[in-house]
Design an enzyme around this catalytic site. Sequence first.
Site, PDB file in Angstrom:
ATOM      1  N   GLY A   1       0.794  -1.219   0.000  1.00 46.73           N
ATOM      2  CA  GLY A   1       0.000   0.000   0.000  1.00 46.73           C
ATOM      3  C   GLY A   1       0.828   1.271   0.000  1.00 46.73           C
TER       4      GLY A   1
ATOM      5  N   HIS B   1       2.277   1.311 -14.449  1.00 51.58           N
ATOM      6  CA  HIS B   1       1.896   0.159 -13.626  1.00 51.58           C
ATOM      7  C   HIS B   1       0.972  -0.712 -14.476  1.00 51.58           C
ATOM      8  CE1 HIS B   1       0.104  -1.590  -9.697  1.00 51.58           C
ATOM      9  NE2 HIS B   1      -0.447  -2.210 -10.710  1.00 51.58           N
TER      10      HIS B   1
ATOM     11  N   ARG C   1      -5.060 -11.991  -4.160  1.00 51.50           N
ATOM     12  CA  ARG C   1      -6.483 -11.772  -3.865  1.00 51.50           C
ATOM     13  C   ARG C   1      -7.191 -11.354  -5.159  1.00 51.50           C
ATOM     14  NH1 ARG C   1      -3.728  -6.969  -2.717  1.00 51.50           N
ATOM     15  NH2 ARG C   1      -4.507  -5.303  -4.062  1.00 51.50           N
TER      16      ARG C   1
ATOM     17  N   VAL D   1      -9.830  -4.819  -6.567  1.00 47.56           N
ATOM     18  CA  VAL D   1     -10.915  -3.849  -6.764  1.00 47.56           C
ATOM     19  C   VAL D   1     -11.270  -3.771  -8.254  1.00 47.56           C
ATOM     20  CG1 VAL D   1     -11.528  -1.403  -6.590  1.00 47.56           C
ATOM     21  CG2 VAL D   1     -10.200  -2.479  -4.756  1.00 47.56           C
TER      22      VAL D   1
END
Length: 474
Positions: free
Chosen positions: A164, A208, A292, A295
Site C-alpha cells: 500500500g 503500472h 487476492r 478492486v
Amino acid sequence: MFQKILIANRGEIAVRIIRACRDLHIQSVAIYARADRDSLHVKMADESYEISDDPLRGYLDPDMIVEVALNAEVDAIHPGYGFLSENAAFAKKVQDAGIVWIGPDSQTIAKMGDKNAARSIMQKNGIPIVPGTEPLNNRSIHSIAKEALKIGYPIILKASSGGGGRGIRVVEKEEDLEDAFNACKREAKAFFKNDDVFMEKYITNPRHIEFQILADNYGNVIHLLERDCSIQRRHQKLIEIAPSPSISDDLRRRMGVTAVAAAKAAGYTNAGTVEFLLDDNGVFYFMEMNTRIQVEHGVTEAVTGYDLIGRQIRIAQGEILDLSQHDIRAQGYAIEARINAEDVNNDFIPNPGKITTYYPALGPFVRVDSCIYKDYVIPPYYDSMIAKLIVHASSYNLAVNKLSRALSEFTIKGIKTTIPFLINICNDKDFRQGHFDTSYLETKLQELMPSPTSKPEDDVVAVIVAALSARYGA
Ligand code: MV4
C-alpha cells in the site's frame, strides 16, 4: 459443490460476491459490524450475523469469523479484498477448521507477501526483476552505500513486508541514504512488525501494468490480459483500464507469457495478479504478486467476458479450468472510475454522511458496483470508495466518451464525491491519448481540480441531517 459461502468482507465487494453466489445457486452468509447494520450486503445475503460492536474488529477477527462460519455450516469463505484477504494465518485457520479458502493456499500468500522472498523466487525462475539487493539489516551503512553506488542512483528502499505504498523511500543521492534507510526501517517496524529492508534501482515514472491470472488446482494457469493502473494518487488507484491503451501487441504477449511463468513459479492457484513496472523504454520488471481478487477486476470481466468471482468459486470447488490461453481475447476497452466519498478540494479527505439523492449511471455497457442507496448513511470507519463505474466500448476513445457521459449523469447528493475530478480527467488531452504514467496525477493535480463546491445547499442539508441522525439515531 458448495452449498453455502461466508463472505468475510463488507461494501461493494461483499455485494459483488453475494451476486456471484446467487448466479451459481449458492447460499450466501454475511457478517457485519454493528456500524454496518443498514448495509446492502447485510440486506442482500441469505443469512447475516453481527460479529462485533467494534467497526473494524467485525471484519478483522479471524477466530470470531471462523466461529460464525462453523455455526452457519458454510462450505467456504471468500475474503474479498483488503481486511484479511492476504492474511496467511487467517487462510490457514480457515483451512484447519475444514472450511475451503477461496484463494491460493496460505504458504503462497505468505511467500508473495514477503516482497524479498517473492523477488528471489522470480529471479530463480528467470522472471525479470529490478536490479537490487537482499535485505540489508545486518550491513554497515558503508556497505549499503557501496551497493547503492553499484546499482546507481536514484535507488528505492522497500520494506520486505510492505504494501500500500508504506515502507518505501526513494533516495536520490548518497548523503540522504543513511537517514532514509533508518526512516524506512522504523516505518517497516511500526506498520509491519518486521524491519527487513532491501534496495532496488528506482525506475522513474514507470507505468503500472498488471496481469490477471486464473489457475486451477491441477496446474492449469492462464492470464486474462492486463490492466493499466498508472492513474493513481498516493498509491490509491483512481482509474483502471483494460487492456492498456499504450502497449504494443508484441509487448503484451511477452508480458503475458512472463506473468503466467511468475504465477507458475509461485505455485499459484485461484485468481491473482502479477504486477509489473514498465519503463519508458518498454522494459518491464516483476514488482509483486497480489494474492487476492482486486478492486479493478471488473474491467477484465468486461473485455474478456469471464466472471472472475464465479471462476474463483468454481476453482475453489475443485473444478478443472475449462479455458485455455487461446480462448482469451479482449473485446474493445473497459475503463473503471472509482467514486469515493471525498472532498477533492480539501486534500481528498473522506467525506462520509447521508446520501440524500442517488441516481447511478445506466445505459448500454455501463456497470455500477456499489453498496449505497438513497438515505443510506456512509459510516466514517471504512474506506471512502462507495461505487465503481465500469464502462465498455469498442475503442479506447469511445470508452472515454462513455465514461465522461456516465459520470455526468451519475447523481449523488448529500456528500462530496470524486465525480467532478474524474470528469476533468476524461476531458484531459493526455488521458485521452493514453499518454500517462504513474506521475500523471501528481503532475496534473492543480489543472484537474474542480472548482470548490458548486452547490453549497446540498452540504448544508447534509450537515444538518448528519447531526440529527447522530443525535437521534435516525
Ligand atoms: C518501485 C518504483 C520504481 N522503481 N520500485 C510503489 C508501491 C509499491 N508497490 C512499489 N512501488 C513502486 N516501486 C522501483 N524499483 C515505483 C513505485 C511506485 C509506483 C508503482 C506503481 C504504481 C504507482 C506508483 C507510484 C509511486 C511509486
